[in-house]
Design a protein around this motif. Structure first.
Motif, short mmCIF file in Angstrom:
data_model
loop_
_atom_site.label_atom_id
_atom_site.label_comp_id
_atom_site.label_asym_id
_atom_site.label_seq_id
_atom_site.Cartn_x
_atom_site.Cartn_y
_atom_site.Cartn_z
N LEU A 162 3.18 -6.51 1.48
CA LEU A 162 2.05 -7.45 1.58
C LEU A 162 0.88 -6.98 0.71
CD1 LEU A 162 2.08 -8.20 5.42
CD2 LEU A 162 2.82 -9.70 3.57
N ALA A 163 0.63 -5.67 0.73
CA ALA A 163 -0.42 -5.13 -0.14
C ALA A 163 -0.05 -5.35 -1.61
CB ALA A 163 -0.61 -3.64 0.14
N GLY A 164 1.23 -5.24 -1.94
CA GLY A 164 1.68 -5.48 -3.30
C GLY A 164 1.45 -6.92 -3.74
N ILE A 165 1.62 -7.87 -2.83
CA ILE A 165 1.37 -9.27 -3.16
C ILE A 165 -0.10 -9.46 -3.53
CG2 ILE A 165 1.24 -11.61 -2.20
CD1 ILE A 165 3.74 -10.93 -0.55
N VAL A 166 -0.99 -8.88 -2.70
CA VAL A 166 -2.43 -9.00 -2.97
C VAL A 166 -2.77 -8.35 -4.31
CG1 VAL A 166 -4.73 -8.38 -2.18
CG2 VAL A 166 -3.01 -9.10 -0.52
N GLY A 167 -2.26 -7.12 -4.52
CA GLY A 167 -2.53 -6.42 -5.77
C GLY A 167 -1.95 -7.12 -6.97
N GLY A 168 -0.73 -7.66 -6.83
CA GLY A 168 -0.10 -8.36 -7.94
C GLY A 168 -0.87 -9.59 -8.35
N LEU A 169 -1.34 -10.36 -7.37
CA LEU A 169 -2.13 -11.55 -7.68
C LEU A 169 -3.47 -11.17 -8.31
CD1 LEU A 169 -1.45 -13.68 -4.47
CD2 LEU A 169 -0.53 -14.06 -6.77
N PHE A 170 -4.08 -10.10 -7.80
CA PHE A 170 -5.36 -9.65 -8.32
C PHE A 170 -5.25 -9.26 -9.79
CE2 PHE A 170 -8.23 -5.99 -9.09
CZ PHE A 170 -9.46 -6.63 -8.94
N TYR A 171 -4.32 -8.35 -10.08
CA TYR A 171 -4.16 -7.89 -11.46
C TYR A 171 -3.50 -8.96 -12.34
CZ TYR A 171 -5.66 -3.22 -10.19
OH TYR A 171 -6.40 -2.15 -9.77
N GLY A 172 -2.67 -9.80 -11.73
CA GLY A 172 -2.02 -10.85 -12.50
C GLY A 172 -3.01 -11.85 -13.06
N PHE A 173 -3.94 -12.31 -12.22
CA PHE A 173 -4.92 -13.30 -12.68
C PHE A 173 -5.93 -12.68 -13.64
CE2 PHE A 173 -3.63 -15.74 -8.83
CZ PHE A 173 -3.31 -16.93 -9.47
N VAL A 188 4.72 -5.72 -5.88
CA VAL A 188 5.43 -5.85 -4.60
C VAL A 188 6.48 -4.76 -4.45
CG1 VAL A 188 7.01 -7.29 -3.27
CG2 VAL A 188 4.99 -8.31 -4.34
N MET A 189 7.22 -4.50 -5.54
CA MET A 189 8.25 -3.47 -5.47
C MET A 189 7.64 -2.10 -5.21
SD MET A 189 10.95 -2.22 -8.40
CE MET A 189 9.61 -1.51 -9.36
N LEU A 190 6.58 -1.76 -5.95
CA LEU A 190 5.94 -0.46 -5.76
C LEU A 190 5.27 -0.36 -4.40
CD1 LEU A 190 4.37 0.12 -9.29
CD2 LEU A 190 6.43 1.16 -8.33
N GLY A 191 4.66 -1.46 -3.95
CA GLY A 191 4.03 -1.45 -2.63
C GLY A 191 5.05 -1.26 -1.53
N LEU A 192 6.18 -1.95 -1.65
CA LEU A 192 7.24 -1.82 -0.64
C LEU A 192 7.77 -0.39 -0.58
CD1 LEU A 192 10.05 -4.36 0.01
CD2 LEU A 192 10.61 -1.95 -0.17
N ILE A 193 8.04 0.19 -1.75
CA ILE A 193 8.57 1.57 -1.78
C ILE A 193 7.52 2.55 -1.26
CG2 ILE A 193 9.38 3.41 -3.30
CD1 ILE A 193 10.56 1.22 -5.11
N GLY A 194 6.27 2.39 -1.73
CA GLY A 194 5.22 3.29 -1.28
C GLY A 194 4.96 3.17 0.22
N GLY A 195 4.92 1.94 0.72
CA GLY A 195 4.70 1.74 2.16
C GLY A 195 5.83 2.31 2.98
N ALA A 196 7.07 2.15 2.49
CA ALA A 196 8.22 2.70 3.21
C ALA A 196 8.15 4.22 3.25
CB ALA A 196 9.52 2.25 2.55
N GLY A 229 -5.06 -0.43 4.59
CA GLY A 229 -5.33 -1.37 5.67
C GLY A 229 -4.08 -2.11 6.11
N MET A 230 -3.29 -2.56 5.15
CA MET A 230 -2.09 -3.34 5.51
C MET A 230 -0.97 -2.45 6.02
SD MET A 230 -1.88 -6.50 2.85
CE MET A 230 -3.14 -7.78 2.93
N VAL A 231 -0.75 -1.29 5.39
CA VAL A 231 0.27 -0.39 5.88
C VAL A 231 -0.13 0.18 7.24
CG1 VAL A 231 1.48 1.79 5.46
CG2 VAL A 231 1.13 0.19 3.59
N GLY A 232 -1.39 0.63 7.35
CA GLY A 232 -1.85 1.16 8.64
C GLY A 232 -1.79 0.13 9.74
#
Length: 347
Positions: A138-149, A170-178, A331-334
């Protein structure tokens, strides 16, 4: 009935002096209900039947099941427990109740017999790790949209850049969060609670994931493009950010998941700023590094600098994006880990 002192969560039950305390402050509980609590604590992890409550708490006094139900309801209020998502007292429909929180002896007396509830099942580690992965995605989605736009810029191909950055984040966020989630889950399993060891667990998970991601990333760039950005984010950044998530989860475990997530976000934001001040890089810094190595790329990360009056992606831009990345990721992982903790009834 048990004697001695016993701890569970933030509480201490002194059966001999007939006192229940939370962080050292007495909690008001009637004598009968205190007996019921002592009975369940003494049988932690085991079913306590309605008949046992009647025999050992009410001692043969004829009462209805409603009296027992009312007593359990009062105990849950005193403990801050929730019948729908119990942390301490679990209802076994039509049979009785079970005390599910880990219990440890705090003084002389007979400790409860070791049970499954006194240790954290390793399947909980899988669930906590999965929760971390979801929060990271979820954090990756926010970050991807932020840097993407911001980074795509106008013109042809902007949508493709947005999609690529979104997928990568999203991929990096998922791996990092896991990684952080599994580290904190392992610390929880070994210590039996969401305590100070969560900081070490989160940092350890961050180190492993950060080191592997950097190694694979450098190899991939070297293989595909003949050169690689050596200063991209790695183990050190992962350790600081993972430790911040662990700190936030530890401190936030005393509150609701929403407030706990806010505490975790603040810790992550502070870590994000610290990483940039110490010369490290998070996603924004790594993207700027890549854009500088390949002038023909469509990345326009330097545009963030204009918001701070900088000609490029300077120190203020790095600190600001580090703050945002740390806030969102931690915030999202915690928050996801604290929701998992609540659903598991963990302490």
């Amino acid at each position: 009935m048990i004697s001695g002192r016993f701890r569970f969560g933030d509480f201490e039950l002194d059966a001999a002096d007939r006192l229940l305390r939370r962080d050292g402050v007495p909690v008001e509980v009637s004598a009968r209900y205190l007996d019921a609590l002592a009975l369940m604590v003494g049988e932690a992890g085991r079913l306590v039947t309605k008949d046992r409550f009647m025999d050992e708490v009410w001692r043969g006094v004829p009462v209805t099941d409603e009296a027992l139900t009312q007593g359990i309801r009062a105990l849950r209020r005193a403990l801050g427990d929730d019948a729908a998502r119990p942390r301490f007292i679990e209802t076994v429909p039509k049979h009785g109740y079970r005390f599910i929180a880990p219990v440890e002896a705090a003084g002389k007396g007979v400790a409860p017999a070791p049970t499954v509830a006194s240790a954290v099942p390793w399947r909980h580690v899988l669930l906590i790790g999965a929760a971390g992965a979801i929060g990271g995605a979820l954090a990756g989605i926010v970050g991807g949209l932020f840097y993407g736009f911001i980074g795509a810029g106008p013109g042809m191909g902007a949508a493709s850049v947005l999609v690529v950055l979104l997928c990568v984040n999203v991929m990096l966020g998922l791996i990092g969060g896991a990684g952080v989630g599994f580290g904190i889950g392992a610390a929880h399993a070994l210590s039996g609670r969401f305590g100070p060891w969560c900081v070490a667990g989160g940092a350890g998970g961050g180190i492993v994931v950060g080191a592997i991601a950097k190694l694979l990333g450098l190899d991939a760039f070297e293989l595909l493009l003949g050169r690689s950005p050596g200063d991209m984010t790695g183990a050190a950044e992962g350790a600081l950010l993972g430790g911040a998530v662990g700190l936030g989860v530890w401190l936030g475990a005393r509150f609701s998941p929403r407030r706990g997530a806010a505490i975790s976000a603040l810790a992550g934001g502070a870590a994000g700023v610290a990483i940039t001040l110490l010369g490290g890089r998070l996603m924004g810094g790594s993207l700027d590094l890549l854009a500088g190595m390949f002038p023909d790329s469509r990345l326009r990360i330097y545009q963030i600098g204009a918001l701070f009056g900088e000609p490029g992606f300077g120190p203020m831009s790095q600190a600001a994006t580090g703050l945002v990345e740390g806030l969102v990721f931690a915030g999202m992982v915690g928050g996801a880990l604290l929701l998992a903790r609540r659903s598991l009834g963990a302490t």
